[in-house]
Design a protein around this motif. Structure first.
Motif, mmCIF file in Angstrom:
data_model
loop_
_atom_site.group_PDB
_atom_site.id
_atom_site.type_symbol
_atom_site.label_atom_id
_atom_site.label_comp_id
_atom_site.label_asym_id
_atom_site.label_seq_id
_atom_site.Cartn_x
_atom_site.Cartn_y
_atom_site.Cartn_z
ATOM 1 N N GLU A 128 1.098 -1.442 0.409
ATOM 2 C CA GLU A 128 0.211 -0.249 -0.364
ATOM 3 C C GLU A 128 0.649 1.322 -0.033
ATOM 4 O OE1 GLU A 128 -3.570 1.857 2.523
ATOM 5 O OE2 GLU A 128 -1.618 1.213 2.989
ATOM 6 N N PRO A 129 1.680 1.543 0.891
ATOM 7 C CA PRO A 129 2.721 2.196 1.064
ATOM 8 C C PRO A 129 3.542 2.663 -0.375
ATOM 9 C CG PRO A 129 3.479 1.143 2.381
ATOM 10 C CD PRO A 129 2.422 0.453 1.907
ATOM 11 N N LEU A 130 3.473 2.058 -0.935
ATOM 12 C CA LEU A 130 3.754 2.081 -2.948
ATOM 13 C C LEU A 130 3.323 2.212 -3.375
ATOM 14 C CD1 LEU A 130 5.983 -1.409 -2.480
ATOM 15 C CD2 LEU A 130 6.929 0.977 -2.506
ATOM 16 N N LEU A 131 2.086 1.796 -3.668
ATOM 17 C CA LEU A 131 0.671 2.020 -4.671
ATOM 18 C C LEU A 131 0.181 3.953 -4.359
ATOM 19 C CD1 LEU A 131 -1.664 -0.519 -3.678
ATOM 20 C CD2 LEU A 131 -0.481 0.025 -6.395
ATOM 21 N N VAL A 132 0.204 4.297 -3.213
ATOM 22 C CA VAL A 132 -0.029 5.584 -2.562
ATOM 23 C C VAL A 132 1.305 6.480 -3.272
ATOM 24 C CG1 VAL A 132 0.091 7.435 -0.890
ATOM 25 C CG2 VAL A 132 -1.123 5.086 -0.710
ATOM 26 N N LYS A 133 2.538 6.046 -3.495
ATOM 27 C CA LYS A 133 3.137 6.806 -3.853
ATOM 28 C C LYS A 133 3.148 7.627 -5.801
ATOM 29 C CE LYS A 133 7.070 5.562 -0.556
ATOM 30 N NZ LYS A 133 7.610 7.100 -0.144
ATOM 31 N N LEU A 167 -12.703 -6.781 2.856
ATOM 32 C CA LEU A 167 -11.007 -6.035 2.238
ATOM 33 C C LEU A 167 -11.113 -5.010 1.536
ATOM 34 C CD1 LEU A 167 -8.540 -8.892 3.157
ATOM 35 C CD2 LEU A 167 -9.004 -7.407 5.127
ATOM 36 N N ALA A 168 -11.609 -5.666 0.027
ATOM 37 C CA ALA A 168 -11.582 -4.742 -1.015
ATOM 38 C C ALA A 168 -12.159 -3.629 -0.880
ATOM 39 C CB ALA A 168 -11.279 -5.710 -2.148
ATOM 40 N N ARG A 169 -13.317 -3.981 -0.722
ATOM 41 C CA ARG A 169 -13.777 -2.684 -0.421
ATOM 42 C C ARG A 169 -13.506 -1.645 0.509
ATOM 43 N NH1 ARG A 169 -19.768 -5.207 0.264
ATOM 44 N NH2 ARG A 169 -20.690 -2.514 -0.168
ATOM 45 N N THR A 170 -13.543 -2.761 1.954
ATOM 46 C CA THR A 170 -13.370 -1.545 3.481
ATOM 47 C C THR A 170 -11.642 -0.099 3.015
ATOM 48 O OG1 THR A 170 -13.711 -3.510 4.470
ATOM 49 C CG2 THR A 170 -11.953 -1.493 5.465
ATOM 50 N N GLU A 174 -11.563 3.869 2.654
ATOM 51 C CA GLU A 174 -10.100 4.226 3.772
ATOM 52 C C GLU A 174 -9.248 4.903 2.849
ATOM 53 O OE1 GLU A 174 -9.551 0.193 6.878
ATOM 54 O OE2 GLU A 174 -8.081 0.115 5.045
ATOM 55 N N THR A 175 -9.467 5.187 1.131
ATOM 56 C CA THR A 175 -7.854 5.442 0.540
ATOM 57 C C THR A 175 -8.988 6.574 -0.734
ATOM 58 O OG1 THR A 175 -8.076 3.799 -1.037
ATOM 59 C CG2 THR A 175 -6.030 4.333 0.469
ATOM 60 N N GLN A 176 -10.711 6.306 -0.696
ATOM 61 C CA GLN A 176 -11.735 7.213 -1.645
ATOM 62 C C GLN A 176 -10.902 8.633 -2.103
ATOM 63 O OE1 GLN A 176 -15.181 7.088 -0.817
ATOM 64 N NE2 GLN A 176 -14.841 7.051 1.714
ATOM 65 N N ARG A 177 -10.102 9.187 -0.765
ATOM 66 C CA ARG A 177 -9.761 10.084 -1.436
ATOM 67 C C ARG A 177 -8.207 10.946 -1.459
ATOM 68 N NH1 ARG A 177 -12.749 14.542 1.670
ATOM 69 N NH2 ARG A 177 -14.227 13.464 3.049
ATOM 70 N N LEU A 178 -7.423 9.498 -1.894
ATOM 71 C CA LEU A 178 -6.336 9.408 -2.216
ATOM 72 C C LEU A 178 -6.598 8.845 -3.998
ATOM 73 C CD1 LEU A 178 -4.388 6.893 -0.130
ATOM 74 C CD2 LEU A 178 -4.650 10.034 0.197
ATOM 75 N N THR A 226 -11.655 5.312 -13.016
ATOM 76 C CA THR A 226 -11.261 6.066 -11.815
ATOM 77 C C THR A 226 -12.139 5.477 -10.464
ATOM 78 O OG1 THR A 226 -13.286 6.821 -12.725
ATOM 79 C CG2 THR A 226 -11.389 8.794 -12.907
ATOM 80 N N GLU A 227 -12.991 4.569 -10.803
ATOM 81 C CA GLU A 227 -13.761 3.564 -9.701
ATOM 82 C C GLU A 227 -12.908 3.168 -8.835
ATOM 83 O OE1 GLU A 227 -17.080 3.539 -9.808
ATOM 84 O OE2 GLU A 227 -17.969 3.521 -12.481
ATOM 85 N N THR A 228 -13.788 3.038 -7.585
ATOM 86 C CA THR A 228 -12.968 2.252 -6.452
ATOM 87 C C THR A 228 -14.439 1.687 -5.945
ATOM 88 O OG1 THR A 228 -11.559 2.628 -4.842
ATOM 89 C CG2 THR A 228 -12.866 4.048 -4.496
#
Length: 246
Positions: A128-133, A167-170, A174-178, A226-228
């Motif tokens: 996750e930290p890598l995907l956020v980058k 897990l994926a939906r949660t 949690e990351t919808q603003r990213l 762009t969907e999540t």
């Protein structure tokens, strides 16, 4: 439409055969560098040859997803070499046995949950930290219709796929603003070794080849997607939106 993935880094689990193999190949064709993870070294080497044949590049990472320490180290290794991850395809999974719930051996149930659920969570935590980058991180969690149909005798597998969808939906909430976008996909009946194990009397020619399914997945992995938090289905070699309850 296949996205342009030039200069993007993609990690695929279960990449030595089936949907994982052909998704890794499609990603490479689209320009991504593929980090291919699987237990079977021979299958990974065949994938590497196929990727080189289409002008792509790959890094092979042979390990067992039951090795949680190896999953934890994977994120650090990717960070050291590339500093980010653009695409995750969490595809690896095991079927277990087709059996009444009360007859499933404890070791079989535990293996299904370890590989399909715990390893997926551990992988999410690791990368996750890598995907956020990434400027457009994309994660695709491969599920199954078994998560919703809950057919008799498919208990462990159905439960495991329902769990990874949760897990994926949660994670998506949690990351919808990213910039990170997270989806699940039910690939539908596919001509794989797992399908042959689950439905031994089926004529394999009556179900889609994994290369067809992989090609259909590609629009879900590009920056323009762009969907999540959604579950998509692959049916007749195209993506169909599945409406889930809020």
């Amino acid at each position: 439409m296949t996205p342009n993935l030039k200069d993007r880094v993609a990690l695929v689990t279960g990449a030595s055969r089936g949907i994982g193999y052909f998704t890794a190949l499609e990603l490479a064709k689209a320009g991504a560098h593929v980090i291919a993870c699987a237990r079977t070294v021979g299958g990974l080497e065949e994938l590497d040859d196929a990727i080189k044949a289409v002008g792509g590049s790959a890094t092979l990472v042979p390990f067992d997803l039951a090795d949680m320490a190896a999953i934890d180290k994977l994120g650090g290794a990717v960070h050291e070499r590339w500093g980010k991850l653009d695409i995750l395809v969490a595809n690896a999974g095991v079927l277990g046995t087709i059996s009444p719930i009360g007859h499933v051996e404890a070791k079989v149930f535990e293996k299904v949950m370890t590989i399909n659920v715990t390893a997926t969570w551990r992988l999410i935590r690791s990368v996750e930290p890598l995907l956020v980058k990434s400027d457009a991180g994309r994660a695709l969690i491969v599920s199954s219709g078994a998560a919703h149909k809950c057919k008799p005798f498919w208990g462990p597998y159905s439960a495991s796929k329902a769990a990874v969808e949760a897990l994926a939906r949660t994670w998506a909430h949690e990351t919808q603003r990213l910039p990170l976008r997270i989806l699940s996909v039910d690939p539908g009946p596919t001509r794989t070794a797992m399908r042959a194990q689950a439905v031994p009397g089926e004529d394999p020619a009556t179900v889609p080849h994994p290369s067809e399914v992989a090609a259909a997945l590609m629009p879900l992995l590009g920056p323009d997607q762009t969907e999540t938090g959604k579950l998509f289905l692959v049916r007749e070699n195209r993506i169909v939106d599945y409406r889930m309850p809020e």
